[in-house]
Structure formats: C-alpha cells, structure tokens
Design a protein around this motif. Sequence first.
Motif, PDB file in Angstrom:
ATOM      1  N   ASN A 173     -79.764  42.475 -39.270  1.00 12.72           N
ATOM      2  CA  ASN A 173     -77.730  41.331 -38.738  1.00 12.72           C
ATOM      3  C   ASN A 173     -77.768  41.757 -37.698  1.00 12.72           C
ATOM      4  O   ASN A 173     -77.650  41.369 -36.793  1.00 12.72           O
ATOM      5  CB  ASN A 173     -76.820  42.770 -39.741  1.00 12.72           C
ATOM      6  CG  ASN A 173     -77.341  42.974 -40.812  1.00 12.72           C
ATOM      7  OD1 ASN A 173     -76.733  42.300 -41.704  1.00 12.72           O
ATOM      8  ND2 ASN A 173     -77.773  44.262 -40.495  1.00 12.72           N
ATOM      9  N   PRO A 174     -78.957  40.208 -37.413  1.00 12.11           N
ATOM     10  CA  PRO A 174     -78.791  39.522 -35.593  1.00 12.11           C
ATOM     11  C   PRO A 174     -77.219  38.980 -35.440  1.00 12.11           C
ATOM     12  O   PRO A 174     -77.491  38.929 -34.041  1.00 12.11           O
ATOM     13  CB  PRO A 174     -80.158  38.605 -35.431  1.00 12.11           C
ATOM     14  CG  PRO A 174     -80.016  38.083 -36.598  1.00 12.11           C
ATOM     15  CD  PRO A 174     -79.533  39.436 -37.849  1.00 12.11           C
ATOM     16  N   GLY A 175     -77.025  38.650 -36.143  1.00 10.41           N
ATOM     17  CA  GLY A 175     -75.127  38.696 -35.802  1.00 10.41           C
ATOM     18  C   GLY A 175     -74.766  39.011 -35.392  1.00 10.41           C
ATOM     19  O   GLY A 175     -73.421  39.072 -34.383  1.00 10.41           O
ATOM     20  N   LEU A 176     -74.826  40.663 -35.450  1.00 11.94           N
ATOM     21  CA  LEU A 176     -74.244  41.278 -35.130  1.00 11.94           C
ATOM     22  C   LEU A 176     -74.436  41.602 -33.332  1.00 11.94           C
ATOM     23  O   LEU A 176     -75.541  42.239 -33.256  1.00 11.94           O
ATOM     24  CB  LEU A 176     -74.111  43.132 -35.884  1.00 11.94           C
ATOM     25  CG  LEU A 176     -73.198  44.526 -35.225  1.00 11.94           C
ATOM     26  CD1 LEU A 176     -72.129  43.923 -34.751  1.00 11.94           C
ATOM     27  CD2 LEU A 176     -74.078  45.103 -36.060  1.00 11.94           C
ATOM     28  N   ASP A 177     -73.872  41.894 -32.355  1.00  7.22           N
ATOM     29  CA  ASP A 177     -73.842  41.946 -31.611  1.00  7.22           C
ATOM     30  C   ASP A 177     -73.381  43.339 -30.735  1.00  7.22           C
ATOM     31  O   ASP A 177     -73.147  44.223 -30.971  1.00  7.22           O
ATOM     32  CB  ASP A 177     -72.241  41.498 -30.584  1.00  7.22           C
ATOM     33  CG  ASP A 177     -71.936  41.550 -29.111  1.00  7.22           C
ATOM     34  OD1 ASP A 177     -73.417  41.224 -28.520  1.00  7.22           O
ATOM     35  OD2 ASP A 177     -71.416  41.437 -28.338  1.00  7.22           O
ATOM     36  N   ILE A 178     -74.628  43.015 -30.022  1.00 10.09           N
ATOM     37  CA  ILE A 178     -75.291  45.153 -30.015  1.00 10.09           C
ATOM     38  C   ILE A 178     -74.872  44.907 -28.145  1.00 10.09           C
ATOM     39  O   ILE A 178     -75.376  44.454 -27.428  1.00 10.09           O
ATOM     40  CB  ILE A 178     -76.844  45.444 -29.983  1.00 10.09           C
ATOM     41  CG1 ILE A 178     -76.311  45.271 -31.301  1.00 10.09           C
ATOM     42  CG2 ILE A 178     -76.754  47.077 -29.439  1.00 10.09           C
ATOM     43  CD1 ILE A 178     -76.296  45.715 -32.683  1.00 10.09           C
ATOM     44  N   GLY A 179     -74.235  46.177 -28.178  1.00  8.77           N
ATOM     45  CA  GLY A 179     -74.094  46.929 -26.441  1.00  8.77           C
ATOM     46  C   GLY A 179     -74.704  48.368 -26.433  1.00  8.77           C
ATOM     47  O   GLY A 179     -75.061  49.079 -27.218  1.00  8.77           O
ATOM     48  N   ALA A 180     -74.044  48.434 -24.958  1.00  5.62           N
ATOM     49  CA  ALA A 180     -74.946  50.041 -25.018  1.00  5.62           C
ATOM     50  C   ALA A 180     -73.768  51.004 -24.798  1.00  5.62           C
ATOM     51  O   ALA A 180     -72.890  50.983 -23.699  1.00  5.62           O
ATOM     52  CB  ALA A 180     -75.866  50.394 -23.708  1.00  5.62           C
ATOM     53  N   HIS A 181     -73.897  52.298 -25.133  1.00  7.28           N
ATOM     54  CA  HIS A 181     -72.711  53.222 -24.975  1.00  7.28           C
ATOM     55  C   HIS A 181     -73.399  53.888 -24.420  1.00  7.28           C
ATOM     56  O   HIS A 181     -73.873  55.002 -24.965  1.00  7.28           O
ATOM     57  CB  HIS A 181     -72.451  53.251 -26.714  1.00  7.28           C
ATOM     58  CG  HIS A 181     -70.917  54.249 -26.628  1.00  7.28           C
ATOM     59  ND1 HIS A 181     -69.997  53.445 -26.109  1.00  7.28           N
ATOM     60  CD2 HIS A 181     -69.956  55.791 -27.605  1.00  7.28           C
ATOM     61  CE1 HIS A 181     -68.541  54.641 -26.531  1.00  7.28           C
ATOM     62  NE2 HIS A 181     -69.116  55.777 -27.437  1.00  7.28           N
ATOM     63  N   LEU A 182     -73.303  54.075 -23.618  1.00 11.67           N
ATOM     64  CA  LEU A 182     -73.360  55.165 -22.196  1.00 11.67           C
ATOM     65  C   LEU A 182     -72.961  56.183 -22.437  1.00 11.67           C
ATOM     66  O   LEU A 182     -71.733  56.277 -22.131  1.00 11.67           O
ATOM     67  CB  LEU A 182     -73.831  54.492 -20.659  1.00 11.67           C
ATOM     68  CG  LEU A 182     -74.264  53.074 -20.874  1.00 11.67           C
ATOM     69  CD1 LEU A 182     -74.009  52.485 -19.042  1.00 11.67           C
ATOM     70  CD2 LEU A 182     -75.279  52.880 -21.021  1.00 11.67           C
ATOM     71  N   THR A 183     -73.987  57.120 -22.276  1.00 11.08           N
ATOM     72  CA  THR A 183     -73.186  58.706 -22.024  1.00 11.08           C
ATOM     73  C   THR A 183     -73.982  59.975 -21.356  1.00 11.08           C
ATOM     74  O   THR A 183     -74.863  59.477 -20.619  1.00 11.08           O
ATOM     75  CB  THR A 183     -73.273  59.005 -23.363  1.00 11.08           C
ATOM     76  OG1 THR A 183     -72.467  60.215 -23.806  1.00 11.08           O
ATOM     77  CG2 THR A 183     -74.557  59.183 -23.574  1.00 11.08           C
ATOM     78  N   LEU A 184     -72.591  60.281 -20.494  1.00 12.84           N
ATOM     79  CA  LEU A 184     -72.969  62.034 -20.791  1.00 12.84           C
ATOM     80  C   LEU A 184     -72.702  62.996 -20.179  1.00 12.84           C
ATOM     81  O   LEU A 184     -72.360  64.424 -20.076  1.00 12.84           O
ATOM     82  CB  LEU A 184     -72.449  61.481 -18.478  1.00 12.84           C
ATOM     83  CG  LEU A 184     -73.294  60.607 -18.133  1.00 12.84           C
ATOM     84  CD1 LEU A 184     -72.944  60.420 -15.907  1.00 12.84           C
ATOM     85  CD2 LEU A 184     -74.846  60.778 -18.101  1.00 12.84           C
ATOM     86  N   THR A 185     -71.999  62.863 -21.873  1.00 13.92           N
ATOM     87  CA  THR A 185     -70.787  63.971 -22.858  1.00 13.92           C
ATOM     88  C   THR A 185     -71.611  64.200 -23.867  1.00 13.92           C
ATOM     89  O   THR A 185     -71.002  65.168 -24.003  1.00 13.92           O
ATOM     90  CB  THR A 185     -69.340  63.490 -22.202  1.00 13.92           C
ATOM     91  OG1 THR A 185     -69.190  62.160 -23.006  1.00 13.92           O
ATOM     92  CG2 THR A 185     -68.644  63.781 -21.066  1.00 13.92           C
ATOM     93  N   PHE A 186     -72.560  63.559 -24.152  1.00 15.11           N
ATOM     94  CA  PHE A 186     -73.091  63.594 -25.635  1.00 15.11           C
ATOM     95  C   PHE A 186     -74.453  64.319 -25.870  1.00 15.11           C
ATOM     96  O   PHE A 186     -74.870  63.186 -25.509  1.00 15.11           O
ATOM     97  CB  PHE A 186     -71.994  62.233 -26.604  1.00 15.11           C
ATOM     98  CG  PHE A 186     -73.170  62.271 -28.276  1.00 15.11           C
ATOM     99  CD1 PHE A 186     -72.462  63.396 -29.231  1.00 15.11           C
ATOM    100  CD2 PHE A 186     -73.908  61.504 -28.339  1.00 15.11           C
ATOM    101  CE1 PHE A 186     -73.255  63.340 -29.952  1.00 15.11           C
ATOM    102  CE2 PHE A 186     -74.594  61.898 -29.674  1.00 15.11           C
ATOM    103  CZ  PHE A 186     -74.080  62.268 -30.291  1.00 15.11           C
ATOM    104  N   GLY A 187     -74.076  65.062 -26.737  1.00 13.76           N
ATOM    105  CA  GLY A 187     -75.898  65.473 -26.902  1.00 13.76           C
ATOM    106  C   GLY A 187     -76.555  65.755 -25.481  1.00 13.76           C
ATOM    107  O   GLY A 187     -76.180  66.555 -24.917  1.00 13.76           O
ATOM    108  N   SER A 188     -77.781  65.423 -25.876  1.00 16.05           N
ATOM    109  CA  SER A 188     -78.706  65.505 -24.657  1.00 16.05           C
ATOM    110  C   SER A 188     -79.282  64.687 -24.357  1.00 16.05           C
ATOM    111  O   SER A 188     -79.338  63.294 -24.527  1.00 16.05           O
ATOM    112  CB  SER A 188     -80.195  66.519 -25.215  1.00 16.05           C
ATOM    113  OG  SER A 188     -79.461  67.533 -25.891  1.00 16.05           O
ATOM    114  N   PRO A 189     -79.650  64.727 -22.968  1.00 19.66           N
ATOM    115  CA  PRO A 189     -80.095  63.418 -22.267  1.00 19.66           C
ATOM    116  C   PRO A 189     -81.291  62.492 -22.595  1.00 19.66           C
ATOM    117  O   PRO A 189     -82.140  63.552 -23.471  1.00 19.66           O
ATOM    118  CB  PRO A 189     -80.111  63.747 -20.543  1.00 19.66           C
ATOM    119  CG  PRO A 189     -80.551  64.487 -20.576  1.00 19.66           C
ATOM    120  CD  PRO A 189     -79.807  65.923 -22.001  1.00 19.66           C
ATOM    121  N   VAL A 190     -81.806  61.158 -22.404  1.00 18.10           N
ATOM    122  CA  VAL A 190     -82.664  60.530 -23.049  1.00 18.10           C
ATOM    123  C   VAL A 190     -84.037  61.517 -21.751  1.00 18.10           C
ATOM    124  O   VAL A 190     -84.631  61.896 -21.983  1.00 18.10           O
ATOM    125  CB  VAL A 190     -83.212  59.506 -22.971  1.00 18.10           C
ATOM    126  CG1 VAL A 190     -84.006  58.880 -22.919  1.00 18.10           C
ATOM    127  CG2 VAL A 190     -82.425  58.611 -23.500  1.00 18.10           C
TER     128      VAL A 190
END
Length: 251
Positions: free
Chosen positions: A57-74
């Motif tokens: 669905n290339p029409g859906l605009d994607i951003g990054a939901h940056l997190t330091l409070t959810f789950g485990s880090p990359v």
Amino acid sequence: MRGVKEMKIIFNADDFGISPGAVYGILESYKRGVVKSTTLLANSPAFDLAVEVAKENPGLDIGAHLTLTFGSPVLQGLETLTDDDGRFRRNYTSLENGLADVDMNEVERELTAQIEKILDAGITISHFDTHHSIEPLIYPVQHKLAEKYGVSIRRHSDVSDFGAIKTPDLFATEFYADGVSFETIKKLVQKHIGTNDVVEVMTHPAFIDETLREISSYVEPRIKEVSILTSRELQAYLGQQEVEIISFRDL
C-alpha cells in the motif's frame, strides 16, 4: 476558490506494527477512512507484517515511531536505557525520573538503529514521532536525526524551537480514550476552520487481538477509533467543511 483559507488535517495512526490487529486496523482506516499517515515501531512484534502491508500500500505514508519505553531495544548493551532484563523503562515517568543518568549517546545510537532498521526493510520514512510522547525528554537527539534524515516531525506542545524542520502547526491529542468520538473531531475542526492551519490528529486504530492485550494498556478504544475514522459520517462532514486531508508527505 483562490485565496480562500483551507484547514488541513493529518490523521496519523501511531503504533503501526505493535500487533497484527493494529496493522490491519490501521490498514482499514487507510483504505476505507481518513488515515493517510502512520508511524512504525521498529522493535514491534508485527514489524515484518507491517513492512509487508506498507509495501503493498505505497499510498500509506510511513514514519518512524521512535521508542525508549516499549519492549526491548534494537541494539544490545544500552546500560543507561534498560532495566536488569535488558528491556526499556516502561513509561514516560520512569524515563524522566532517570533522565539524569541517561547517556544521550546511547539514545542517539538506539534511535538511529530503529530508523535504519525501517530503512533497511525497504521503507521510505517521511516523519518521526515518539511512543508515549517522549519528545521533550530527547528532543535534541530527535532534532539532530530529523535533520540528518531530512524528515518532518510531530509538533509536540512542550518543545518550543523546531528550527527549519517541517512540522504541522498543531498536534491534537484529544482523540484518545474518553475523547474518541466524532464530536471531538468536529470541535477541533470548528476551532480551526477558516484558517490555513495544518493540524495533526493523533490516532491509534486497531483490531483487538491477544498480542495487543498483552503489551498495551490502551486497548478497547482502538476498535472504536477504527469505526469513527472509517465512518461515512466523518468523511462527509470533512468534505462539507472543505477540510483537506493530507499526509506528512504533503508538508
């Protein structure tokens, strides 16, 4: 008509990838509703599914939901950002209370890794925002990365200087929890109609599944969000008011 002021709204869906139900709820809100932008959690359980859906669905605009409070880090070995189990601190308050001990170099390395993971998956990023609205705590790093990657960002009310980085004019948080209603959006429109304001409305549409129940405290209102964001009533109202629905790509 030329010269007529026209309000614009960005309906951004946070938490893309947090669960399969969230991925499909956001997709539904895009295909049948007013959502045109969403932000992807790089460390989310349904990351691969979200990437697949985004590419379809290339029409859906994607951003990054940056997190330091959810789950485990990359990344691994982030001593100042994680607990004894190697997971992020769980909320804004716990991060804020320990901020004096946080190494901002670790913050930059981890957020960069999250951004690069999304890019490496073949997704183009147009904007950044944060999970649990931690912008005020890490804004200098977020600003630096937004400049580096040439993206726009969410206009958090507790940040005063965005410099040359593109943002909407206003970030509206009212469409959340008890505020999830058609009336909430109508009040927001009536407040800004007749202006050239670009307003971002934070949304969290999702179909509820067990993954979401296990990892999020915000669950039941999400399915109501899907219903409102895809409703003919809302879309007809926005059309009657001549409100333009845009994405972060359009800034």
